[in-house]
Motif scaffolding. Structure first.
Motif, PDB file in Angstrom:
ATOM      1  N   ASN A  82       0.865  -1.370   0.150  1.00 52.17           N
ATOM      2  CA  ASN A  82      -0.887   0.110  -0.567  1.00 52.17           C
ATOM      3  C   ASN A  82       1.093   1.143  -0.099  1.00 52.17           C
ATOM      4  OD1 ASN A  82       0.271   1.226   3.192  1.00 52.17           O
ATOM      5  ND2 ASN A  82       0.006  -1.227   2.931  1.00 52.17           N
ATOM      6  N   GLY A  84       0.840   4.810   1.909  1.00 54.11           N
ATOM      7  CA  GLY A  84       0.395   5.373   2.785  1.00 54.11           C
ATOM      8  C   GLY A  84      -0.057   6.906   3.430  1.00 54.11           C
ATOM      9  N   TYR A  97      -5.855  10.760   7.378  1.00 53.54           N
ATOM     10  CA  TYR A  97      -4.809   8.855   6.852  1.00 53.54           C
ATOM     11  C   TYR A  97      -5.529   8.627   5.704  1.00 53.54           C
ATOM     12  CZ  TYR A  97      -2.588   5.115   6.735  1.00 53.54           C
ATOM     13  OH  TYR A  97      -1.732   3.638   5.967  1.00 53.54           O
ATOM     14  N   HIS A  99      -4.995   5.402   2.648  1.00 49.79           N
ATOM     15  CA  HIS A  99      -4.698   3.805   2.609  1.00 49.79           C
ATOM     16  C   HIS A  99      -4.807   3.704   1.476  1.00 49.79           C
ATOM     17  CE1 HIS A  99      -2.757   0.392   4.938  1.00 49.79           C
ATOM     18  NE2 HIS A  99      -3.871  -0.113   3.595  1.00 49.79           N
TER      19      HIS A  99
END
Length: 217
Positions: A82, A84, A97, A99
């Motif tokens: 991923n 992030g 955040y 992701h």
């Protein structure tokens, strides 16, 4: 930003999760990463225009490393699956955040496993005015977007200093104060993804502001 290319790279990396493959495909990694950083810079500017209290966060500071920390987690793969990024980054604010990954994608806000003093301050705020947090979490539009409520990370018993008959004991038991809006790859690769992120940011503000106030007042 070509998010389809981003997901294709992550899938290829996940299938070939070792340094030799990354070294051979580092140019592609840099192309994808730098393109995503430019997208984050545009989002950063949009959020700055949306929220007067937004903390400008350079893309290089926002984006997490793609390498796993093998010193502390030796059994993890060499690379993450991923990208992030943490925006509105400030020591006196809860996180915002994003992701984007092949196993899961989501937008989250709040504090995940905060330090002891921060967690104590949040619990103090809930002890004083937990009904305000309940109103935020219970608002229909908020529940629709963050349907799971608070991320399920809590104590089995009671936190020190609070009894089981406290009116807010269920809220006080949490070790993380985070809400999550799940994303599909279809949403992310659609032309309106940035507008969706901005919309989620706005709807998160009452929750994040409650937590940020808790640790500063």
């Amino acid at each position: 930003m070509d998010f389809t290319r981003l997901f294709r790279f992550l899938r290829d990396l996940n299938t070939n999760n070792h340094k030799e493959w990354m070294d051979a495909h580092r140019k592609e990694y840099h192309t994808v990463r730098d393109s995503y950083k430019k997208w984050l810079e545009t989002l950063d500017a949009e959020l700055s225009a949306t929220d007067p209290d937004y903390e400008h966060t350079p893309a290089g500071k926002a984006l997490n490393r793609i390498n796993n920390n093998l010193l502390y987690h030796p059994n993890k793969p060499v690379y993450k699956d991923n990208f992030g990024a943490v925006l509105d980054k400030s020591p006196v604010k809860s996180e915002f955040y994003i992701h984007l990954g092949i196993s899961e994608s989501f937008i989250a806000g709040g504090f995940y496993r905060p330090e002891k003093n921060i967690l104590a301050s949040i619990r103090d705020a809930i002890d004083y005015d937990g009904e305000e947090l309940r109103k935020i979490l219970g608002k229909p539009s908020f529940k629709k977007l963050f349907g799971g409520g608070l991320y399920d990370d809590r104590l089995k018993g009671n936190p020190k200093g609070y009894t089981k008959d406290h009116p807010q004991i269920e809220l006080l038991r949490y070790k993380s104060y985070v809400v999550v809006h799940e994303l599909s790859e279809k949403e992310i690769t659609s032309p309106g993804f940035m507008e969706e992120v901005i919309s989620v940011y706005r709807k998160l503000l009452p929750f994040r502001n409650y937590l940020s106030k808790a640790i500063t007042v």
